[in-house]
Design an enzyme around this catalytic site. Structure first.
Site, PDB file in Angstrom:
ATOM      1  N   ARG A  30      45.974 -73.958 -36.060  1.00 12.38           N
ATOM      2  CA  ARG A  30      46.168 -72.502 -36.102  1.00 12.38           C
ATOM      3  C   ARG A  30      45.052 -71.891 -36.939  1.00 12.38           C
ATOM      4  NH1 ARG A  30      49.196 -70.666 -39.854  1.00 12.38           N
ATOM      5  NH2 ARG A  30      50.961 -72.057 -39.520  1.00 12.38           N
ATOM      6  N   TYR A  43      43.083 -48.297 -22.076  1.00 11.72           N
ATOM      7  CA  TYR A  43      43.890 -49.300 -21.375  1.00 11.72           C
ATOM      8  C   TYR A  43      45.385 -49.045 -21.622  1.00 11.72           C
ATOM      9  CZ  TYR A  43      45.678 -53.953 -20.196  1.00 11.72           C
ATOM     10  OH  TYR A  43      46.368 -54.997 -19.655  1.00 11.72           O
ATOM     11  N   ASP A  83      36.522 -51.152 -27.586  1.00  5.10           N
ATOM     12  CA  ASP A  83      36.979 -52.177 -26.649  1.00  5.10           C
ATOM     13  C   ASP A  83      35.876 -52.322 -25.598  1.00  5.10           C
ATOM     14  OD1 ASP A  83      38.090 -53.533 -24.483  1.00  5.10           O
ATOM     15  OD2 ASP A  83      40.096 -52.707 -24.806  1.00  5.10           O
ATOM     16  N   LYS A 100      38.867 -61.088 -18.787  1.00  8.09           N
ATOM     17  CA  LYS A 100      38.176 -60.354 -17.743  1.00  8.09           C
ATOM     18  C   LYS A 100      36.787 -60.957 -17.504  1.00  8.09           C
ATOM     19  CE  LYS A 100      41.952 -58.038 -18.196  1.00  8.09           C
ATOM     20  NZ  LYS A 100      42.097 -56.865 -19.039  1.00  8.09           N
TER      21      LYS A 100
HETATM   22  C1  LIG Z   1      43.015 -56.349 -19.927  1.00 10.61           C
HETATM   23  C2  LIG Z   1      42.548 -55.436 -20.978  1.00 10.61           C
HETATM   24  C3  LIG Z   1      43.094 -55.503 -22.270  1.00 10.61           C
HETATM   25  C4  LIG Z   1      44.207 -56.455 -22.634  1.00 10.61           C
HETATM   26  O1  LIG Z   1      43.805 -57.790 -22.559  1.00 10.61           O
HETATM   27  P1  LIG Z   1      44.797 -59.001 -22.185  1.00 10.61           P
HETATM   28  O2  LIG Z   1      43.895 -60.179 -22.219  1.00 10.61           O
HETATM   29  O3  LIG Z   1      45.397 -58.718 -20.852  1.00 10.61           O
HETATM   30  O4  LIG Z   1      45.845 -59.049 -23.251  1.00 10.61           O
HETATM   31  C5  LIG Z   1      42.585 -54.640 -23.222  1.00 10.61           C
HETATM   32  N1  LIG Z   1      41.616 -53.742 -22.931  1.00 10.61           N
HETATM   33  C6  LIG Z   1      41.082 -53.644 -21.698  1.00 10.61           C
HETATM   34  C7  LIG Z   1      40.021 -52.636 -21.433  1.00 10.61           C
HETATM   35  C8  LIG Z   1      41.530 -54.480 -20.684  1.00 10.61           C
HETATM   36  O5  LIG Z   1      41.013 -54.360 -19.454  1.00 10.61           O
END
Ligand SMILES: *Cc1c(COP(=O)(O)O)cnc(C)c1O
Length: 387
Positions: free
Chosen positions: A46, A98, A172, A197
């Site tokens: 962890r 998001y 982000d 992603k």
């Molecule tokens: C998918 C996404 C998230 C969240 O990520 P997860 O891996 O699904 O928890 C946050 N911000 C953006 C812009 C995203 O596309």
């Protein structure tokens, strides 16, 4: 070192024991100590794991930050950043962030006494006007999800830090990736990623990351990573490390295909509005071209015939798969209002029900356009029949 070289080598050295070229999957929870408290940098997984450490070093270097931390998901990374706040702190956020981020702000952190307000961050004067005495954090996405709005990171960083040097600008960077855009170099304090992603890039892993160049913030985040424990397993770290090596090649092809799809949509009679950051019709095209290497792989548009037609369209593509998420090799299509962004219904962040979001994949552009063309004819026919 150039980005393309860095991404293949940063944090990744041939295994000292065996010479293995790929970072091994250290599938272990604990580590032998040579004496009480005498260990070789790892005690418990962890707290730290060598596969994770390689991923963290790689992502930090790509964003031009010193410190990277990997998480079990993008939301786990976002949650950890929010834990930097105290009750009474204010967060100013973009008004089309998001959906899951909005849900965490609105349904969870508001309960603990944090304040959130949302403005259109494409206009920097809204950011200036939205800052309060207790604003500890500004949360930006650019390009945004799902409308692909573009915000000027450098201008906003200046406004935020002039207001208060301790207010943290968080970006982000999931949609752009560090290949297209590096927020820390433009003045941001923290970068957050969903590695699910484009960084993972193959629709086979869920993960997240946080990068910063500020040691005290990293120290606090690293404490939280271990204390709250939303860490990714070594196999997941390996998958992101494997995927990330081809990021530049993939992003160039994603953008090439997305540009072709955007040009096709631009002239289509069933398209009321097109959203693609590098397209001439995009209101933020100049900022996008200033801060991004290319327009990325996401394209959105509003179907002229509304929600029902949009639904018919996404249910009748054959190559574009109807699914949430984005950033993989295969093209995906969805209706944000009822899928990824359902949690924003009836809120200031609600999206047009006729909006369709495309994650343009790595297939041949000719097939992608033919697929959309066919689905459009279906959606238009259906609308005529049912109305
Ligand atoms: C998918 C996404 C998230 C969240 O990520 P997860 O891996 O699904 O928890 C946050 N911000 C953006 C812009 C995203 O596309």
């Amino acid at each position: 070192m150039k980005f393309e070289t860095q991404i293949i080598h940063a944090g990744q050295h041939p295994d000292p024991t065996t010479g293995a070229v790929m970072v091994p999957i250290y599938q272990t929870s604990t580590y032998k100590q040579d004496g009480v408290g005498k260990h070789r940098g790892y005690e418990y997984s962890r707290t730290g794991n060598p596969t994770r450490a390689a991923l963290e070093a790689c992502i930090a270097s790509l964003e031009g930050g010193q410190y990277g931390l990997a998480f079990a998901s993008g939301m786990a990374a976002t949650d950890t950043v929010l834990r930097l706040l105290e009750p009474g702190d204010h967060v100013l956020a973009g008004n089309d962030i998001y959906g899951g981020t909005f849900r965490l702000f609105d349904k969870e952190y508001r309960r603990y006494g944090m304040e959130f307000s949302y403005v259109d961050t494409t206009d920097t004067t809204n950011v200036e006007a939205g800052l309060r005495g207790n604003t500890r954090m500004v949360w930006l996405e650019t390009p945004t999800n799902p409308l692909l709005n573009v915000c000027d990171i450098q201008a906003i960083a200046e406004i935020v830090h002039t207001h208060n040097p301790d207010t943290l600008l968080v970006v982000d960077n999931t949609f752009a990736t560090p290949y297209l855009q590096r927020p820390l170099e433009l003045g941001a304090d923290i970068v957050v990623h969903s590695t699910t992603k484009y960084l993972g890039g193959h629709s086979d892993v869920v993960g997240g990351a946080i990068i910063t160049h500020r040691p005290p913030i990293h120290g606090r985040l690293a404490f939280l990573q271990n204390a709250a424990g939303a860490v990714p397993g070594p196999m997941d770290c390996f998958l992101v490390l494997r995927g990330i090596k081809t990021l530049p090649v993939r992003m160039d092809r994603h953008a090439h295909n997305a540009t072709a799809v955007a040009n096709f949509l631009d002239g289509h009679p069933s398209v009321a509005r097109l959203f693609y950051p590098f397209h001439v019709t995009h209101p933020g095209v100049d900022i996008a071209r200033k801060q991004m290497r290319n327009g990325g792989g996401m394209v959105s548009f509003i179907h002229k015939d509304g929600a029902k037609a949009a639904q018919n369209l996404v249910e009748h593509t054959q190559i574009f798969t109807l699914a949430e998420s984005l950033g993989g090799a295969e093209s995906l299509i969805e209706v944000p209002a009822t899928m990824t962004h359902a949690s924003t219904a009836n809120s200031p962040l609600a999206v047009d029900p006729g909006l369709v979001r495309l994650s343009v994949g790595l297939e041949h552009e000719v097939d992608l356009i033919a697929d959309l063309e066919r689905a459009f004819s279906y959606s238009s026919n259906k609308t005529v029949v049912s109305s």
